[in-house]
Design an enzyme around this catalytic site. Sequence first.
Site, mmCIF file in Angstrom:
data_model
loop_
_atom_site.group_PDB
_atom_site.id
_atom_site.type_symbol
_atom_site.label_atom_id
_atom_site.label_comp_id
_atom_site.label_asym_id
_atom_site.label_seq_id
_atom_site.Cartn_x
_atom_site.Cartn_y
_atom_site.Cartn_z
ATOM 1 N N TYR A 104 1.036 -0.550 -0.035
ATOM 2 C CA TYR A 104 -0.028 0.221 0.130
ATOM 3 C C TYR A 104 0.875 1.648 -0.271
ATOM 4 O O TYR A 104 0.678 2.195 -1.136
ATOM 5 C CB TYR A 104 -0.785 -0.439 1.091
ATOM 6 C CG TYR A 104 -1.874 1.451 1.522
ATOM 7 C CD1 TYR A 104 -3.219 1.385 0.678
ATOM 8 C CD2 TYR A 104 -1.260 2.605 2.059
ATOM 9 C CE1 TYR A 104 -3.940 2.410 1.626
ATOM 10 C CE2 TYR A 104 -2.216 3.693 1.606
ATOM 11 C CZ TYR A 104 -3.007 3.671 1.814
ATOM 12 O OH TYR A 104 -3.902 4.483 1.526
ATOM 13 N N CYS B 236 -6.009 19.570 8.179
ATOM 14 C CA CYS B 236 -5.769 19.676 6.409
ATOM 15 C C CYS B 236 -5.645 20.550 5.600
ATOM 16 O O CYS B 236 -5.227 21.621 4.762
ATOM 17 C CB CYS B 236 -4.951 17.921 5.281
ATOM 18 S SG CYS B 236 -6.826 17.932 5.090
ATOM 19 N N ASP C 171 -2.974 10.965 1.695
ATOM 20 C CA ASP C 171 -3.467 9.429 2.910
ATOM 21 C C ASP C 171 -4.976 9.423 3.394
ATOM 22 O O ASP C 171 -4.866 9.322 4.480
ATOM 23 C CB ASP C 171 -2.516 8.660 2.873
ATOM 24 C CG ASP C 171 -2.824 7.077 3.990
ATOM 25 O OD1 ASP C 171 -3.149 6.585 3.414
ATOM 26 O OD2 ASP C 171 -2.014 7.442 5.028
ATOM 27 N N TYR D 214 -6.115 -6.211 3.026
ATOM 28 C CA TYR D 214 -7.874 -5.869 2.481
ATOM 29 C C TYR D 214 -8.335 -6.996 2.427
ATOM 30 O O TYR D 214 -9.501 -7.297 1.481
ATOM 31 C CB TYR D 214 -7.326 -4.715 1.415
ATOM 32 C CG TYR D 214 -6.769 -3.337 1.619
ATOM 33 C CD1 TYR D 214 -6.323 -3.198 2.942
ATOM 34 C CD2 TYR D 214 -6.413 -2.447 1.166
ATOM 35 C CE1 TYR D 214 -5.764 -2.199 3.872
ATOM 36 C CE2 TYR D 214 -6.516 -1.430 1.509
ATOM 37 C CZ TYR D 214 -6.293 -0.937 2.642
ATOM 38 O OH TYR D 214 -5.709 0.581 3.021
ATOM 39 N N GLU E 252 -1.498 15.849 10.085
ATOM 40 C CA GLU E 252 -2.400 14.667 10.357
ATOM 41 C C GLU E 252 -3.322 15.251 11.767
ATOM 42 O O GLU E 252 -2.655 16.237 12.439
ATOM 43 C CB GLU E 252 -1.464 13.723 11.612
ATOM 44 C CG GLU E 252 -2.663 12.331 11.534
ATOM 45 C CD GLU E 252 -3.222 11.944 11.214
ATOM 46 O OE1 GLU E 252 -4.624 11.578 11.619
ATOM 47 O OE2 GLU E 252 -3.312 11.132 10.648
ATOM 48 N N GLU F 31 -8.447 -8.169 -1.186
ATOM 49 C CA GLU F 31 -9.026 -7.597 -2.697
ATOM 50 C C GLU F 31 -8.784 -6.274 -2.990
ATOM 51 O O GLU F 31 -7.459 -6.262 -2.377
ATOM 52 C CB GLU F 31 -10.508 -6.535 -1.900
ATOM 53 C CG GLU F 31 -9.874 -5.828 -1.323
ATOM 54 C CD GLU F 31 -11.823 -5.349 -0.804
ATOM 55 O OE1 GLU F 31 -12.525 -5.297 -1.714
ATOM 56 O OE2 GLU F 31 -12.031 -4.322 0.617
#
EC number: 2.5.1.22
Length: 366
Positions: free
Chosen positions: A177, A256, A276, A351, A220, A353
């Site tokens: 990822y 953000c 992200d 995941y 963040e 998938e």
Amino acid sequence: MAAARHSTLDFKLGAKADGEAILKGLQSIFQEQGMTESVHTWQDHGYLATYTNKNGSFANLRIYPHGLVLLDLQSYDSDVQGKQETDSLLNKIEEKMKELSQDSTGRVKRLPPIVRGGAIDRYWPTADGRLVEYDIDEVVYDEDSPYQNIKILHSKQFGNILILSGDVNLAESDLAYTRAIMGSGKEDYTGKDVLILGGGDGGILCEIVKLKPKMVTMVEIDQMVIDGCKKYMRRTCGDVLDNLRGDCYQVLIEDCIPVLKMYAKEGREFDYVINDLTAVPISTSPEEDSTWDFLRLILDLSMKVLKQDGKYFTQGNCVNLTEALSLYEEQLGRLYCPVEFSKEIVCVPSYLELWVFYTVWKKAKP
């Protein structure tokens, strides 16, 4: 914590079901378990038999006239002996059904039991609505921040997994990822200015600082995500979250959107913007889902702080959600400046998938 164990056993008979014969044939098996029988009959729709036990367990046997026979058995998930007794009962029913159907059973399907209400939740839906059972064996961290519920659960296969408000975010196994959302190894970050939106698990930051950038700014909103991950996701973040500032990075604990607006007003630009924050919404009604408004706002603001030759990276969603992904691509055509994009399909281990990632860049000026 008491939990319920839900077992299923399905039979697809090769001929029409003889409901009376099945009920009579299975009766002794349930009686051996001390279960009391109650039968409901429909003239054209078969039978429903319910078997109850004094210990709280029960079974529903549904016999459809066209040949489908379904058994649902629910009991306390208490001890090894109880599980063995349940398995023994299911084995006896399966063998008896084969005998009663005289080898006309076209298919027998016995799924692993679902444990409901346990101390450790092991079940999550995939993005496209399929049920997945993870091999979770420990709740490592479980706290509520002002923004979301934060869980870190341990998986035997995937290591610790970060789960935010019920959504699987990232496991320690999921370097695929992080690499995908950074451009899959095709980019040179040396001496570059990078902006990360979200990324509280520290995975992206950890990988980029290894590539000698000029400066990485990570924004963040949730300090508690960082606190949990720097303690329990160190295979992902290393030591970069131990301090909010390093030689080539800074972490801002802020929303953000105001930060992006400030950077846009100041004329500050980045070589790379990595979003992200969230996946593409599953909803296919942008006019009804506020997440789409948030997504469009982030896209527009990100383009304003992206250099003309810069790149914007983000995750999409499950490859099967073709309509939602198409809607996202439509949004890319509605930004304040014309852009082009490419996409990549990546297997992210936890995941279970395939996942789509996007690269977006501004069209060259004529």
